[in-house]
Design an enzyme around this catalytic site. Sequence first.
Site, PDB file in Angstrom:
ATOM      1  N   ASP A  11      40.832  44.281  40.052  1.00 45.28           N
ATOM      2  CA  ASP A  11      41.838  43.360  39.519  1.00 45.28           C
ATOM      3  C   ASP A  11      41.356  41.967  39.919  1.00 45.28           C
ATOM      4  O   ASP A  11      41.474  41.575  41.074  1.00 45.28           O
ATOM      5  CB  ASP A  11      43.199  43.697  40.155  1.00 45.28           C
ATOM      6  CG  ASP A  11      44.243  42.614  39.917  1.00 45.28           C
ATOM      7  OD1 ASP A  11      44.011  41.709  39.094  1.00 45.28           O
ATOM      8  OD2 ASP A  11      45.309  42.683  40.579  1.00 45.28           O
ATOM      9  N   LYS A  73      40.253  31.467  36.918  1.00 45.96           N
ATOM     10  CA  LYS A  73      40.560  32.338  35.771  1.00 45.96           C
ATOM     11  C   LYS A  73      41.175  31.548  34.608  1.00 45.96           C
ATOM     12  O   LYS A  73      41.017  31.907  33.450  1.00 45.96           O
ATOM     13  CB  LYS A  73      41.520  33.424  36.254  1.00 45.96           C
ATOM     14  CG  LYS A  73      41.728  34.568  35.306  1.00 45.96           C
ATOM     15  CD  LYS A  73      42.450  35.692  36.040  1.00 45.96           C
ATOM     16  CE  LYS A  73      42.914  36.782  35.125  1.00 45.96           C
ATOM     17  NZ  LYS A  73      43.600  37.838  35.883  1.00 45.96           N
ATOM     18  N   GLU A 174      45.597  44.141  31.924  1.00 43.57           N
ATOM     19  CA  GLU A 174      46.318  44.329  33.192  1.00 43.57           C
ATOM     20  C   GLU A 174      47.587  45.185  33.042  1.00 43.57           C
ATOM     21  O   GLU A 174      47.793  46.111  33.836  1.00 43.57           O
ATOM     22  CB  GLU A 174      46.637  42.961  33.809  1.00 43.57           C
ATOM     23  CG  GLU A 174      45.382  42.303  34.374  1.00 43.57           C
ATOM     24  CD  GLU A 174      45.472  40.805  34.519  1.00 43.57           C
ATOM     25  OE1 GLU A 174      46.576  40.244  34.363  1.00 43.57           O
ATOM     26  OE2 GLU A 174      44.432  40.176  34.776  1.00 43.57           O
ATOM     27  N   ASP A 196      55.099  41.110  35.679  1.00 46.14           N
ATOM     28  CA  ASP A 196      54.018  40.755  36.611  1.00 46.14           C
ATOM     29  C   ASP A 196      54.148  39.293  37.050  1.00 46.14           C
ATOM     30  O   ASP A 196      53.776  38.376  36.312  1.00 46.14           O
ATOM     31  CB  ASP A 196      52.672  41.008  35.902  1.00 46.14           C
ATOM     32  CG  ASP A 196      51.463  40.700  36.775  1.00 46.14           C
ATOM     33  OD1 ASP A 196      51.636  40.134  37.873  1.00 46.14           O
ATOM     34  OD2 ASP A 196      50.338  41.017  36.347  1.00 46.14           O
TER      35      ASP A 196
END
Length: 570
Positions: A11, A73, A174, A196
């Site tokens: 992850d 990211k 994800e 999330d």
Amino acid sequence: MSKSSRIIGIDLGTTNSCVGIIEDGRLLIIPNDEGFRTTPSVVAFTREGTILVGNAAKRQQIMNPENTVFSIKRFMGRKYTDREVANDIKLIPYALQPADNGDVRVGVLGKVYSPPEISAMTLMKLKKDAEVYLNETIEKAVITVPAYFNDSQRQATKDAGKIAGLEVVRIINEPTAAALASGFDSKNKMRVVIYDLGGGTFDVSILKLGQGIFEVMSTSGDTHLGGDDFDQAVIDYLIEDFYTKEGIDLRNDRVALQRLKDAAEKAKINLSTLDSVEITLQFIAVSKDGPKHLQTILTREQLEQITSDIAERTAGPCEKALVSAGLKPSEIDEVVLVGGQTKMPLVRNVVRRIFKKEPYTGLNPDEAVAAGAAHQASVLKGDIRDILLLDVTAFSLGLKTEGGIFSKIIEKNSSIPTRRSEPYTTTKDDQSFVRIEVYQGEKPMAADNKMIGTFDLVGIPPAKKGMAKIEVMFDIDANGIIKVSAKDEATGKKQTIKITPDSGLSGMEVDRMKKDIGEEFSRKIKSGDKAPSSPEYKEEKSKGDEGLPGEASDPKKKASIFDIFKKKER
Ligand code: AMP
């Protein structure tokens, strides 16, 4: 160290990363060299010429802001001129600049890095820690990405893996990973929400599970909402409190701010299980009367008061995701919590209220995505069978047609792999070629969407407008790689392109970066080397069976009134 055929699940998070592997059918989360099960995705360059990754980098972040790269990211696979980059650039203290091809680059201590290189440094640490822990060299990984990541962002993630010396055997979404890790009995049809809330981003996805299939029905979120906002609220509270008591403003003192950030996050985390915490920061400031200490009590109630509006901001995207999946809260079977911030009781209350049900707590929110990646790695190795993963497209895909209108061929949220074709025709008499311009996006006019590729189909025999039948086929494979072909039904002539990003790194650049970063990493050298250049990726064109004329490879030369065509009735 022996070589291993094992595939690790990673992850690769905006804030933190986590590594998992399935061992003898059981999940193992691999701790880093400090014994922590997650590692901050932070890379710092010190003036002494050392590269720090993970906790070591995070601990000195506020004192060395220009040279500490976090949230990389956000810039993976992005152009410097992208709207998102323009917003993010205001929030980061390190320097960004455009590359020759318009991609984002990071400038640190006189050296220039691509986002995949920075990401690779985090991956190298994760890889190394896993190797030490397992006492084996690791060469393969499954890496997760947000469901909304486009082709360039996925490609950049793969490049980061390659630079770090990892073969990325599969990129998975994800939320799909989290659903996979939840281990719901996929024989029964279920609708699952993945909520999330991480350190810097909020993503909500609705998935349909059943008969081994995991399908993302909708996604929504807020790319600037997460645990950091809760920390900032606590920092502001502490600064205010200290100012009231001592008349000293700590806002401009970097060392004090670093200590406040660490203390605020720690207090917030502890208040997920405790009713109150004492925060003590000795010698936080000096006045003419001598050193000053910050000492205060923060209760869970106070924390909830100062952060309730932040938690509430997750409600809007949840409602949007429900609407776009066409579901009511009562039609949701499970709500899975992912991301460290969902451990906060206040956040769980908000989730309960929105979805009118108790969230599923069978997973550790910090580790759920890595667990799913490990699971998928095991499926790919052949250790786990009977699971078919179905992901979806994050955008609609289609063509520009007459009048600049966007004609959708594949709708957003379509399951992949997928293949669809539509017939089109000419708009002029004796039109001998058509230009296929491929776009992704949701806007009705093609120009408002993103063009991702173009090619021409030539050699159409003379005929009245609207007579020719050109079948345009879109083909998306399990990794999300898109192929588009056009075939003239009359002659059988066919032209195909594989869409590759118009940005990103070339294979040679990736190889060079792998070598450079590997060396830099192992030697921890001082910076100042020459920055790598960045030629653009080119479209990989493949010719059809008929051996089409070479002119098809240079579409710019032939821009004319003939280049737009319209959909033909079947
Ligand atoms: P992630 O990006 O999923 O690793 O989430 C990181 C965020 O979760 C950070 O802002 C952490 O402070 C926060 N976090 C981790 N553990 C807890 C906890 N027990 N309670 C509240 N927040 C937490």
